[in-house]
Design a protein around this motif. Structure first.
Motif, PDB file in Angstrom:
ATOM      1  N   SER A  70     -10.069   9.054  -6.333  1.00  0.00           N
ATOM      2  CA  SER A  70     -11.159   8.882  -5.370  1.00  0.00           C
ATOM      3  C   SER A  70     -10.907   9.764  -4.155  1.00  0.00           C
ATOM      4  O   SER A  70     -10.052   9.460  -3.320  1.00  0.00           O
ATOM      5  CB  SER A  70     -11.260   7.417  -4.932  1.00  0.00           C
ATOM      6  N   ALA A  71     -11.637  10.865  -4.057  1.00  0.00           N
ATOM      7  CA  ALA A  71     -11.477  11.792  -2.929  1.00  0.00           C
ATOM      8  C   ALA A  71     -12.332  11.311  -1.763  1.00  0.00           C
ATOM      9  O   ALA A  71     -13.381  11.881  -1.438  1.00  0.00           O
ATOM     10  CB  ALA A  71     -11.868  13.206  -3.351  1.00  0.00           C
ATOM     11  N   ASN A  72     -11.899  10.227  -1.126  1.00  0.00           N
ATOM     12  CA  ASN A  72     -12.657   9.621  -0.033  1.00  0.00           C
ATOM     13  C   ASN A  72     -11.878   9.707   1.283  1.00  0.00           C
ATOM     14  O   ASN A  72     -10.838  10.365   1.359  1.00  0.00           O
ATOM     15  CB  ASN A  72     -12.985   8.165  -0.373  1.00  0.00           C
ATOM     16  N   LEU A  73     -12.389   9.043   2.308  1.00  0.00           N
ATOM     17  CA  LEU A  73     -11.762   9.094   3.624  1.00  0.00           C
ATOM     18  C   LEU A  73     -10.344   8.523   3.590  1.00  0.00           C
ATOM     19  O   LEU A  73      -9.429   9.071   4.214  1.00  0.00           O
ATOM     20  CB  LEU A  73     -12.616   8.317   4.633  1.00  0.00           C
ATOM     21  N   HIS A  74     -10.165   7.440   2.861  1.00  0.00           N
ATOM     22  CA  HIS A  74      -8.838   6.824   2.746  1.00  0.00           C
ATOM     23  C   HIS A  74      -7.837   7.796   2.130  1.00  0.00           C
ATOM     24  O   HIS A  74      -6.716   7.971   2.625  1.00  0.00           O
ATOM     25  CB  HIS A  74      -8.927   5.558   1.891  1.00  0.00           C
ATOM     26  N   THR A  75      -8.251   8.456   1.038  1.00  0.00           N
ATOM     27  CA  THR A  75      -7.358   9.400   0.378  1.00  0.00           C
ATOM     28  C   THR A  75      -7.070  10.602   1.267  1.00  0.00           C
ATOM     29  O   THR A  75      -5.938  11.085   1.329  1.00  0.00           O
ATOM     30  CB  THR A  75      -7.977   9.883  -0.952  1.00  0.00           C
ATOM     31  N   GLY A  76      -8.104  11.082   1.974  1.00  0.00           N
ATOM     32  CA  GLY A  76      -7.906  12.209   2.883  1.00  0.00           C
ATOM     33  C   GLY A  76      -6.912  11.885   3.986  1.00  0.00           C
ATOM     34  O   GLY A  76      -6.046  12.700   4.320  1.00  0.00           O
ATOM     35  N   ALA A  77      -7.025  10.683   4.546  1.00  0.00           N
ATOM     36  CA  ALA A  77      -6.096  10.264   5.595  1.00  0.00           C
ATOM     37  C   ALA A  77      -4.681  10.169   5.048  1.00  0.00           C
ATOM     38  O   ALA A  77      -3.701  10.572   5.707  1.00  0.00           O
ATOM     39  CB  ALA A  77      -6.529   8.923   6.170  1.00  0.00           C
ATOM     40  N   LEU A  78      -4.546   9.665   3.812  1.00  0.00           N
ATOM     41  CA  LEU A  78      -3.230   9.556   3.191  1.00  0.00           C
ATOM     42  C   LEU A  78      -2.616  10.934   2.964  1.00  0.00           C
ATOM     43  O   LEU A  78      -1.425  11.144   3.205  1.00  0.00           O
ATOM     44  CB  LEU A  78      -3.347   8.806   1.865  1.00  0.00           C
ATOM     45  N   ILE A  79      -3.426  11.892   2.533  1.00  0.00           N
ATOM     46  CA  ILE A  79      -2.940  13.256   2.305  1.00  0.00           C
ATOM     47  C   ILE A  79      -2.420  13.857   3.607  1.00  0.00           C
ATOM     48  O   ILE A  79      -1.369  14.506   3.632  1.00  0.00           O
ATOM     49  CB  ILE A  79      -4.058  14.128   1.704  1.00  0.00           C
ATOM     50  N   VAL A  80      -3.144  13.655   4.701  1.00  0.00           N
ATOM     51  CA  VAL A  80      -2.702  14.173   5.999  1.00  0.00           C
ATOM     52  C   VAL A  80      -1.360  13.549   6.382  1.00  0.00           C
ATOM     53  O   VAL A  80      -0.446  14.242   6.840  1.00  0.00           O
ATOM     54  CB  VAL A  80      -3.761  13.889   7.087  1.00  0.00           C
ATOM     55  N   VAL A  81      -1.227  12.243   6.185  1.00  0.00           N
ATOM     56  CA  VAL A  81       0.026  11.559   6.498  1.00  0.00           C
ATOM     57  C   VAL A  81       1.172  12.125   5.665  1.00  0.00           C
ATOM     58  O   VAL A  81       2.268  12.401   6.183  1.00  0.00           O
ATOM     59  CB  VAL A  81      -0.105  10.039   6.252  1.00  0.00           C
ATOM     60  N   LEU A  82       0.934  12.330   4.379  1.00  0.00           N
ATOM     61  CA  LEU A  82       1.976  12.850   3.503  1.00  0.00           C
ATOM     62  C   LEU A  82       2.357  14.280   3.882  1.00  0.00           C
ATOM     63  O   LEU A  82       3.530  14.658   3.833  1.00  0.00           O
ATOM     64  CB  LEU A  82       1.522  12.799   2.048  1.00  0.00           C
ATOM     65  N   VAL A 108       2.468   2.928  -7.313  1.00  0.00           N
ATOM     66  CA  VAL A 108       2.428   4.001  -6.326  1.00  0.00           C
ATOM     67  C   VAL A 108       1.425   5.064  -6.761  1.00  0.00           C
ATOM     68  O   VAL A 108       0.696   5.633  -5.955  1.00  0.00           O
ATOM     69  CB  VAL A 108       3.820   4.625  -6.133  1.00  0.00           C
ATOM     70  N   GLY A 109       1.356   5.311  -8.073  1.00  0.00           N
ATOM     71  CA  GLY A 109       0.439   6.309  -8.590  1.00  0.00           C
ATOM     72  C   GLY A 109      -1.021   5.981  -8.313  1.00  0.00           C
ATOM     73  O   GLY A 109      -1.788   6.816  -7.857  1.00  0.00           O
ATOM     74  N   THR A 110      -1.413   4.725  -8.583  1.00  0.00           N
ATOM     75  CA  THR A 110      -2.806   4.343  -8.330  1.00  0.00           C
ATOM     76  C   THR A 110      -3.129   4.380  -6.849  1.00  0.00           C
ATOM     77  O   THR A 110      -4.225   4.741  -6.438  1.00  0.00           O
ATOM     78  CB  THR A 110      -3.091   2.939  -8.890  1.00  0.00           C
ATOM     79  N   PHE A 111      -2.138   4.041  -6.024  1.00  0.00           N
ATOM     80  CA  PHE A 111      -2.341   4.112  -4.576  1.00  0.00           C
ATOM     81  C   PHE A 111      -2.570   5.552  -4.118  1.00  0.00           C
ATOM     82  O   PHE A 111      -3.464   5.836  -3.331  1.00  0.00           O
ATOM     83  CB  PHE A 111      -1.116   3.522  -3.865  1.00  0.00           C
ATOM     84  N   LEU A 112      -1.757   6.477  -4.623  1.00  0.00           N
ATOM     85  CA  LEU A 112      -1.889   7.883  -4.242  1.00  0.00           C
ATOM     86  C   LEU A 112      -3.233   8.453  -4.667  1.00  0.00           C
ATOM     87  O   LEU A 112      -3.792   9.305  -3.971  1.00  0.00           O
ATOM     88  CB  LEU A 112      -0.759   8.695  -4.869  1.00  0.00           C
ATOM     89  N   LEU A 113      -3.748   8.006  -5.785  1.00  0.00           N
ATOM     90  CA  LEU A 113      -5.021   8.525  -6.278  1.00  0.00           C
ATOM     91  C   LEU A 113      -6.219   7.764  -5.707  1.00  0.00           C
ATOM     92  O   LEU A 113      -7.352   8.036  -6.079  1.00  0.00           O
ATOM     93  CB  LEU A 113      -5.050   8.464  -7.813  1.00  0.00           C
ATOM     94  N   GLY A 114      -5.954   6.816  -4.812  1.00  0.00           N
ATOM     95  CA  GLY A 114      -7.047   6.079  -4.186  1.00  0.00           C
ATOM     96  C   GLY A 114      -7.689   5.075  -5.116  1.00  0.00           C
ATOM     97  O   GLY A 114      -8.863   4.756  -4.936  1.00  0.00           O
ATOM     98  N   LEU A 115      -6.925   4.555  -6.083  1.00  0.00           N
ATOM     99  CA  LEU A 115      -7.505   3.652  -7.083  1.00  0.00           C
ATOM    100  C   LEU A 115      -7.140   2.195  -6.860  1.00  0.00           C
ATOM    101  O   LEU A 115      -7.705   1.331  -7.515  1.00  0.00           O
ATOM    102  CB  LEU A 115      -7.043   4.074  -8.480  1.00  0.00           C
ATOM    103  N   SER A 116      -6.184   1.908  -5.974  1.00  0.00           N
ATOM    104  CA  SER A 116      -5.808   0.518  -5.757  1.00  0.00           C
ATOM    105  C   SER A 116      -6.479  -0.014  -4.498  1.00  0.00           C
ATOM    106  O   SER A 116      -6.497   0.665  -3.473  1.00  0.00           O
ATOM    107  CB  SER A 116      -4.287   0.387  -5.624  1.00  0.00           C
ATOM    108  N   PRO A 117      -7.021  -1.214  -4.533  1.00  0.00           N
ATOM    109  CA  PRO A 117      -7.691  -1.775  -3.356  1.00  0.00           C
ATOM    110  C   PRO A 117      -6.705  -2.117  -2.272  1.00  0.00           C
ATOM    111  O   PRO A 117      -5.588  -2.549  -2.551  1.00  0.00           O
ATOM    112  CB  PRO A 117      -8.364  -3.036  -3.903  1.00  0.00           C
ATOM    113  N   LEU A 118      -7.129  -1.941  -1.019  1.00  0.00           N
ATOM    114  CA  LEU A 118      -6.279  -2.329   0.101  1.00  0.00           C
ATOM    115  C   LEU A 118      -6.637  -3.733   0.551  1.00  0.00           C
ATOM    116  O   LEU A 118      -7.767  -4.146   0.416  1.00  0.00           O
ATOM    117  CB  LEU A 118      -6.464  -1.340   1.253  1.00  0.00           C
TER     118      LEU A 118
END
Length: 280
Positions: free
Chosen positions: A193-205, A270-280
């Protein structure tokens, strides 16, 4: 082409091929790679910080803890390995306090142990872990490569002149921007899921990747060494090559653990989290 550059390219190709093959295979093969990285990182850490000269007993105990942790990770007991790492860290801190020793001892236990554990946890044994690991490689490599070229092209104020005089704020920003664009593309191609959550995570990483690079530079400057070791021809040591990657892995592993703790998803990884697939 100079002989040094040729050697650097050749060893780089061999390393990349080996890492990508282990990543593709996953399972025991990748856990073996993760354990090897962790043990070599601790060896380089203890050599640079002179742990053996400072405290032979503490040095031996720290090596024993890394060996036990390596066995647990190698055979896939990752939850148990997480508990072991926490216990060994607390014991190392207590030992340091009692002996009035150096903080580099528990620091090495955490840094090396978390390197192996986070890598193994992200890759796992399934297709999601493979995709997540490749996305993480994309983020770290994009950050590293573009930070170098943008920094050289634009220049400007130094990022941390006392630690790494060559790094600039423009390079750091360029690396993070490249990681965001290419990371989102990689996530999309991986079916995430290339969404805002994933984008923010990429910046953090990406930021953590650069912090990891600076952290290793700080250690080398603190102890007056050029490379973490001479293990890799033309490249220096293992820490010189994985400093940014392991810090990004630390962040992904720890953030996903927090997300998992507050999530109703019983099978989050961890994999599903990185790909934006796990709910927060």
């Amino acid at each position: 082409m100079s002989e040094e550059l040729r050697l650097r390219i050749q060893s780089g190709i061999v390393m990349a091929a080996g890492v990508l093959l282990a990543t593709w295979l996953g399972g025991f093969a990748f856990r073996l790679l993760a354990v090897a990285i962790g043990l070599l990182v601790f060896w380089e850490w203890s050599t640079m910080t002179r742990l053996r000269e400072a405290d032979r007993v503490g040095f031996a105990l720290a090596w024993a803890s890394q060996a036990i942790l390596a066995v647990a990770i190698l055979f896939g007991f990752l939850s148990f390995a997480s508990a072991l790492l926490l216990a060994f860290t607390l014991l190392a801190v207590a030992y340091m306090a009692m002996r009035k020793g150096t903080g580099w001892l528990p620091g090495g236990v955490v840094y090396a142990g978390l390197s192996a554990l986070s890598l193994a946890s992200i890759r796992g044994s399934d297709g999601t872990g493979l995709k997540a690991m490749l996305v993480l490689f994309t983020i770290v490599w994009a950050t590293d490569i573009l930070a170098y070229f943008v920094g050289r092209a634009i220049g400007g104020p130094k990022l941390a002149p006392r630690i790494s005089p060559g790094k600039t704020w423009s390079g750091a920003a360029g690396g993070t921007a490249a990681a965001l664009v290419l990371g989102l593309l990689a996530v999309s191609l991986a079916g995430g899921s290339a969404n805002l959550h994933t984008g923010a995570l990429i910046v953090v990483l990406s930021v953590f990747s650069q912090v990891g690079d600076l952290f290793e530079s700080f250690i080398k400057r603190r102890f007056g060494v050029k490379d973490s070791s001479r293990l890799i021809p033309g490249h220096g040591g293992v820490m010189d090559r994985v400093d940014g990657l392991v810090f990004a892995c630390f962040a992904a592993f720890l953030l996903s653990s927090v997300a998992h703790a507050f999530s109703s998803c019983a099978q989050c990884s961890v994999g599903t989290f990185l790909l934006g697939l796990s709910p927060l």
